[in-house]
Design a protein around this motif. Structure first.
Motif, PDB file in Angstrom:
ATOM      1  N   LEU A 159       8.083   2.413  -6.213  1.00  0.00           N
ATOM      2  CA  LEU A 159       7.885   2.967  -4.873  1.00  0.00           C
ATOM      3  C   LEU A 159       8.052   4.484  -4.903  1.00  0.00           C
ATOM      4  N   GLU A 160       9.084   4.953  -5.576  1.00  0.00           N
ATOM      5  CA  GLU A 160       9.330   6.397  -5.646  1.00  0.00           C
ATOM      6  C   GLU A 160       8.177   7.111  -6.340  1.00  0.00           C
ATOM      7  N   GLU A 161       7.635   6.502  -7.399  1.00  0.00           N
ATOM      8  CA  GLU A 161       6.497   7.092  -8.113  1.00  0.00           C
ATOM      9  C   GLU A 161       5.261   7.128  -7.209  1.00  0.00           C
ATOM     10  N   ALA A 162       5.009   6.018  -6.506  1.00  0.00           N
ATOM     11  CA  ALA A 162       3.839   5.950  -5.623  1.00  0.00           C
ATOM     12  C   ALA A 162       3.970   6.929  -4.458  1.00  0.00           C
ATOM     13  N   PHE A 163       5.196   7.073  -3.942  1.00  0.00           N
ATOM     14  CA  PHE A 163       5.439   7.994  -2.833  1.00  0.00           C
ATOM     15  C   PHE A 163       5.215   9.436  -3.281  1.00  0.00           C
ATOM     16  N   SER A 164       5.737   9.771  -4.445  1.00  0.00           N
ATOM     17  CA  SER A 164       5.568  11.122  -4.981  1.00  0.00           C
ATOM     18  C   SER A 164       4.090  11.430  -5.220  1.00  0.00           C
ATOM     19  N   LYS A 165       3.367  10.445  -5.744  1.00  0.00           N
ATOM     20  CA  LYS A 165       1.945  10.614  -6.009  1.00  0.00           C
ATOM     21  C   LYS A 165       1.171  10.820  -4.712  1.00  0.00           C
ATOM     22  N   GLN A 166       1.560  10.082  -3.670  1.00  0.00           N
ATOM     23  CA  GLN A 166       0.881  10.203  -2.388  1.00  0.00           C
ATOM     24  C   GLN A 166       1.127  11.578  -1.769  1.00  0.00           C
ATOM     25  N   LEU A 167       2.339  12.103  -1.963  1.00  0.00           N
ATOM     26  CA  LEU A 167       2.662  13.424  -1.410  1.00  0.00           C
ATOM     27  C   LEU A 167       1.851  14.530  -2.063  1.00  0.00           C
TER      28      LEU A 167
ATOM     29  N   GLU B 110       1.653   8.220   5.684  1.00  0.00           N
ATOM     30  CA  GLU B 110       1.605   7.016   6.517  1.00  0.00           C
ATOM     31  C   GLU B 110       2.509   5.977   5.862  1.00  0.00           C
ATOM     32  N   LEU B 111       3.524   5.525   6.604  1.00  0.00           N
ATOM     33  CA  LEU B 111       4.583   4.731   5.990  1.00  0.00           C
ATOM     34  C   LEU B 111       4.423   3.225   6.110  1.00  0.00           C
ATOM     35  N   HIS B 112       3.811   2.734   7.160  1.00  0.00           N
ATOM     36  CA  HIS B 112       3.811   1.284   7.364  1.00  0.00           C
ATOM     37  C   HIS B 112       3.054   0.558   6.256  1.00  0.00           C
ATOM     38  N   ASP B 113       1.904   1.093   5.884  1.00  0.00           N
ATOM     39  CA  ASP B 113       1.141   0.468   4.799  1.00  0.00           C
ATOM     40  C   ASP B 113       1.897   0.559   3.474  1.00  0.00           C
ATOM     41  N   LEU B 114       2.490   1.723   3.198  1.00  0.00           N
ATOM     42  CA  LEU B 114       3.219   1.909   1.948  1.00  0.00           C
ATOM     43  C   LEU B 114       4.414   0.965   1.864  1.00  0.00           C
ATOM     44  N   MET B 115       5.131   0.803   2.976  1.00  0.00           N
ATOM     45  CA  MET B 115       6.277  -0.110   2.991  1.00  0.00           C
ATOM     46  C   MET B 115       5.831  -1.558   2.805  1.00  0.00           C
ATOM     47  N   GLY B 116       4.651  -1.889   3.350  1.00  0.00           N
ATOM     48  CA  GLY B 116       4.102  -3.225   3.152  1.00  0.00           C
ATOM     49  C   GLY B 116       3.760  -3.487   1.700  1.00  0.00           C
ATOM     50  N   ARG B 117       3.254  -2.492   1.027  1.00  0.00           N
ATOM     51  CA  ARG B 117       2.942  -2.638  -0.402  1.00  0.00           C
ATOM     52  C   ARG B 117       4.223  -2.785  -1.224  1.00  0.00           C
ATOM     53  N   PHE B 118       5.270  -2.057  -0.825  1.00  0.00           N
ATOM     54  CA  PHE B 118       6.564  -2.177  -1.508  1.00  0.00           C
ATOM     55  C   PHE B 118       7.134  -3.587  -1.361  1.00  0.00           C
ATOM     56  N   THR B 119       7.184  -4.112  -0.133  1.00  0.00           N
ATOM     57  CA  THR B 119       7.766  -5.446   0.062  1.00  0.00           C
ATOM     58  C   THR B 119       6.888  -6.532  -0.556  1.00  0.00           C
ATOM     59  N   THR B 120       5.570  -6.320  -0.582  1.00  0.00           N
ATOM     60  CA  THR B 120       4.686  -7.270  -1.269  1.00  0.00           C
ATOM     61  C   THR B 120       5.034  -7.346  -2.750  1.00  0.00           C
TER      62      THR B 120
ATOM     63  N   LEU C  21       1.501  -1.308  -5.049  1.00  0.00           N
ATOM     64  CA  LEU C  21       1.874   0.100  -4.900  1.00  0.00           C
ATOM     65  C   LEU C  21       0.885   1.001  -5.639  1.00  0.00           C
ATOM     66  N   LYS C  22       0.305   0.486  -6.709  1.00  0.00           N
ATOM     67  CA  LYS C  22      -0.698   1.244  -7.456  1.00  0.00           C
ATOM     68  C   LYS C  22      -2.095   1.013  -6.904  1.00  0.00           C
TER      69      LYS C  22
END
Length: 500
Positions: free
Chosen positions: A154-162, A171-181, A196-197
């Motif tokens: 998640l941290e890697e995907a978040f950093s990449k998105q930034l 946009e957080l809701h989709d990213l959080m959904g990918r994390f919990t998936t 996440l990827k």
């Protein structure tokens, strides 16, 4: 022509008489009810799948005036519970008389309907007892390293998105959904979902199919689920509550996972391992304790209940933390202090020490519960304590979670995000049923430990490295979608993230 007019007039009068009789059900039993239109009842009040608008109106009008209020979903009488002592009686003390969540369907049921949430009390009890060992504190501790691994992704995907945005807007809701998936994929199936990827992987697509179905009409779908016997006849027209390809996907996934683990003697001590043990063990009659179809249903509901509710809790929590920077800084200080104490490593013990984090999560669930109302169906005639009112067997009962959670008589200034409400000293001052974010009683949320754990890990991962604030894209208020049974944001949750 005159004969036709007489027939039509007679039919119209019969319909009016029938509806008038139906809409007097609660008055005839001495129960106050929401004022109804004599012809169309609550039809135009129903605007969302979760029906919270009706329960909110009932709660607002009758709070403090009645323990129980009657209303209707189409012509079906439903009871709305407003008194917290009565909530306790229904959920806990008198559970044996109100053991079911839903009206049971007669005839055959689909594979995906045989899960723990939907089963009647007689089938629910043994299954709940079999599944409970999966969610002990010891099992959570065992799964924790897997969550940390996904959190690193998640941290890697978040950093990449930034890096893709100069403004820092995310946009957080989709990213959080990918994390919990991905968390559930690892902890339930032992597979790398990699959403996440790649947000378009099959797990993510199926998750969207479950929570974002396309309904022709909200009222039509509610009508069908209010009178479930209709599905018995609609199946001849190929109308199903769950699509065939979703059912086939879940059956194939579980069958392949079971076969692989049994052929290669793989043991991961996770959810599906427990189900395999049950499948391969015999009861007193020499029968398998769990069929592959029942396994599929439990995996389905664990996936469905675990991914969207937790992702909404994460995105809603970050939204409120961005709106309340003093709360965010206090929480970050706790996270950093405890991580330093544990040599910078996120361990299970470190997470459990973060008490303010737990208060933040609970306050988020108070303001944004996963469901608008708890549902129960009486399995026997039930006399309301200290009254002359008796609910008939089969009565649908709703406990309005959003009404209780936003009651100013229970929570001072309920629109304010104040995690300190859930400090142990403050909680002692309130009724034990004043918070129902995970339900209560024997049929409370079985996976609440797991749900809290993945939300904790997600928040720790992001808040230790990033500061969140509002942006021009941030909605002024998080509106709830009309099209889902669970309460999820209707729009994207945009926040500005700044690397610390």
């Amino acid at each position: 022509m005159d004969f036709f007019f007489v027939i039509c007039s007679t039919l119209f009068l019969l319909i009016i008489s029938y509806l008038r009789h139906k809409y007097q059900y609660w008055e005839q039993r001495g129960v106050p009810q929401l004022k109804m239109n004599f012809f169309y009842g609550n039809f135009f009040r129903i605007k969302t799948m979760h029906k919270t608008e009706i329960f909110h109106e009932v709660y607002k009008k009758f709070r403090g005036k009645a323990k129980l209020v009657g209303t209707y979903v189409f012509t079906k009488p439903v009871a709305v519970v407003l008194d917290l002592d009565l909530v306790k009686s229904i959920l806990i003390k008198d559970f044996n008389k109100i053991a079911d969540r839903f009206e049971q369907r007669k005839g055959s049921e689909g594979i995906l309907h045989r899960h723990l949430l939907r089963l009647d009390g007689e089938r629910w009890r043994p299954l709940r007892a079999k599944l409970t060992p999966t969610f002990t504190s010891a099992k959570m501790k065992f799964m924790f390293p897997t969550l940390v691994t996904v959190a690193q992704q998640l941290e890697e995907a978040f950093s990449k998105q930034l890096t893709k945005t100069s403004s820092g807007d995310v946009e957080l809701h989709d990213l959080m959904g990918r994390f919990t998936t991905d968390v559930i994929g690892h902890c339930v199936f032992g597979v790398d979902c990699n959403s996440l990827k790649d947000p378009n992987v099959v797990f993510r697509r199926m998750g969207r199919r479950i929570f974002y179905p396309k309904y022709f009409s909200i009222r039509l779908h509610i009508f069908m689920t209010t009178y479930p016997a209709l599905f018995k006849y609609l199946k001849f027209f190929n109308v199903q509550e769950h699509s065939k390809d979703l059912e086939d996907f879940m059956v194939q996934l579980v069958s392949d996972t079971v076969r692989l683990r049994e052929e290669q003697t793989i043991h991961r001590n996770d959810f599906i391992d427990l189900l395999i043990e049950l499948k391969n063990s015999k009861d007193t009659k020499g029968m398998s304790q769990m069929s592959i179809e029942v396994m599929v249903a439990q995996v389905y509901i664990f996936f469905a209940a675990g991914y969207e509710t937790s992702s909404s809790n994460l995105s809603n929590g970050l939204y409120e933390l961005a709106k309340n920077p003093h709360v965010q800084e206090k929480l970050r200080a706790e996270i950093k202090s405890i991580l330093e104490k544990h040599n910078g490593e996120l361990t299970y013990e470190a997470m459990m020490e973060m008490t303010y984090l737990d208060q933040v999560i609970t306050e988020t669930l108070r303001m944004y519960p996963a469901i608008g109302a708890l549902t129960r169906v009486s399995t026997d005639n039930y006399k309301i304590p200290d009254t002359d009112i008796t609910l008939e067997k089969g009565t649908h009962i709703y406990i309005p979670v959003t009404g209780i959670h936003n009651d100013p008589a229970i929570y001072d200034n309920p629109k304010e995000f104040r995690p300190e409400r859930f400090h142990p000293d403050e909680m002692q001052k309130r009724h034990p049923q004043a918070f129902l974010g995970f339900g209560d009683g024997p049929r409370n949320c079985l996976g609440l430990r797991f749900g809290r754990m993945q939300v904790r890990v997600g928040l720790i991962t992001l808040l230790k490295s990033y500061r969140f604030s509002l942006t021009e894209k941030t909605p002024k208020k998080l509106e709830i979608s009309k099209n889902h049974l669970v309460l999820v944001p209707s729009s994207k949750v945009w926040l500005k993230a700044e690397k610390i």
